[in-house]
Design an enzyme around this catalytic site. Structure first.
Site, PDB file in Angstrom:
ATOM      1  CE  LYS A  56      -3.755  -2.588   2.058  1.00  0.00           C
ATOM      2  NZ  LYS A  56      -4.269  -3.221   3.271  1.00  0.00           N
ATOM      3  CD  GLN A 100      -3.168  -4.925   6.467  1.00  0.00           C
ATOM      4  OE1 GLN A 100      -3.062  -3.919   5.770  1.00  0.00           O
ATOM      5  NE2 GLN A 100      -3.823  -5.995   6.057  1.00  0.00           N
ATOM      6  CG  ASP A 123     -10.420  -0.596   4.339  1.00  0.00           C
ATOM      7  OD1 ASP A 123     -11.043  -0.767   3.267  1.00  0.00           O
ATOM      8  OD2 ASP A 123      -9.833  -1.522   4.924  1.00  0.00           O
TER       9      ASP A 123
END
Ligand code: NAP
Length: 282
Positions: A56, A100, A123
């Protein structure tokens, strides 16, 4: 019966298209003095998670998006993680925050997700982000579900009126993609580990989304001839949740692993970071 011409849904091409649209937007932001910035937060030393975070960061760099990597030891407490996330919430230079998944089991992951400010939840992991996704109102729905929808749109594969079967109901993947397919007027069945006779349900699907976390879980003889198969799975050894060769023999279109949903997920994360910088950047 096998399907004669199976379209391989090229995630790289979809990701390229998304990135092409971002380059001029990033340039315009920079003219305004705003450099879009994604902060990634990694807790512990899981090698797969470290690889995803690195990918990323590299993707940001290639496009001229700034990135900040916060790496915390495996022994980090929930309170310490929440404090680190709050620090990023308060940093005006940061436009998106990605924690994450998964975090070590002693951490309350939900509490950590909830600590992310809504404006920076690129996200879509907060309950507000999920609720807004369900209403079709999210600025930033979860990236993998959004990537699946982007692939369907890119290839102009019809969703309205089709029966979509989603295998998996996690809050970051199965549930939000089910909501997004429903909002796109599919008839949606969401399956999970307690679903009875899963193969019989999958055989009814015009669109199959595999989000299980088990390598080659979806068998070829579960796929209705002509169905569209989207494999969100990413298991060690670059293996998806779908038995690719067997399912491709029946599907009219299918995503490979790698180079299917994965690259589009990363491009979507970049897009959401740029969206956040445009909408909320100083
Ligand atoms: P997860 O949180 O472990 O959820 C897995 C889901 O699969 C659960 O809902 C579970 O049901 C269901 N399931 C497990 N065994 C099953 C069975 N035998 N029959 C039917 N359903 C079953 O996983 P996740 O985070 O959603 O991730 C799913 C996959 O997507 C993984 O391979 C992951 O690596 C991949 N992924 C890829 C990306 C990407 O960018 N491509 C991003 C995120 C995740 P229960 O709810 O009943 O337990």
């Amino acid at each position: 019966m096998t399907h004669s011409e199976t379209l391989v849904l090229d995630g790289g091409a979809v990701a390229d298209r998304i990135r092409e649209g971002l380059a001029p937007r990033i340039a315009r932001l920079k003219e305004r003095g705003v450099v879009p910035c994604l902060a990634t937060v990694l807790v512990g030393d899981d090698p797969a998670s470290a690889t995803y975070v690195r990918m990323k960061g590299n993707a940001c760099k290639r496009l001229g998006i700034a990135s900040i990597r916060v790496e915390l030891p495996a022994a980090t407490t929930t309170e310490e993680l929440v404090a680190a996330i709050r620090g990023l919430n308060g940093d005006a230079a940061v436009h998106g925050i990605l924690l994450q998944h998964p975090v070590p089991p002693h951490i309350d992951e939900r509490a950590a997700f909830e600590a992310i400010a809504a404006q920076k939840d690129v996200d879509g992991v907060t309950t507000l982000g999920y609720a807004r996704t369900a209403f079709g109102l999210a600025d930033f729905p979860c990236c993998t579900p959004a990537a699946i929808m982007a692939i369907l749109a890119h290839y102009e594969l019809p969703v309205s009126g089709r029966h979509a079967v989603v295998i998996g109901r996690s809050p970051i993947l199965g549930k939000p993609v089910s909501a997004m397919l429903l909002n796109a007027d599919a008839t949606v069945t969401t399956c999970h580990s307690r679903t009875a006779d899963l193969p019989a349900i999958v055989r009814l699907a015009d669109i199959v989304v595999a989000a299980v976390g088990k390598p080659k879980f979806v068998r070829g003889d579960w796929i209705k001839p002509g169905a569209v198969v989207l494999d969100a799975g990413y298991n060690p050894g670059n293996v998806g949740d779908v038995d690719y060769a067997a399912c491709a023999a029946h599907a009219s279109a299918i995503t490979p692993v790698p180079a299917g949903v994965g690259p589009v997920t990363i491009a979507t994360l970049l897009k959401h970071t740029v969206d956040a910088a445009e909408k909320f950047g100083a």
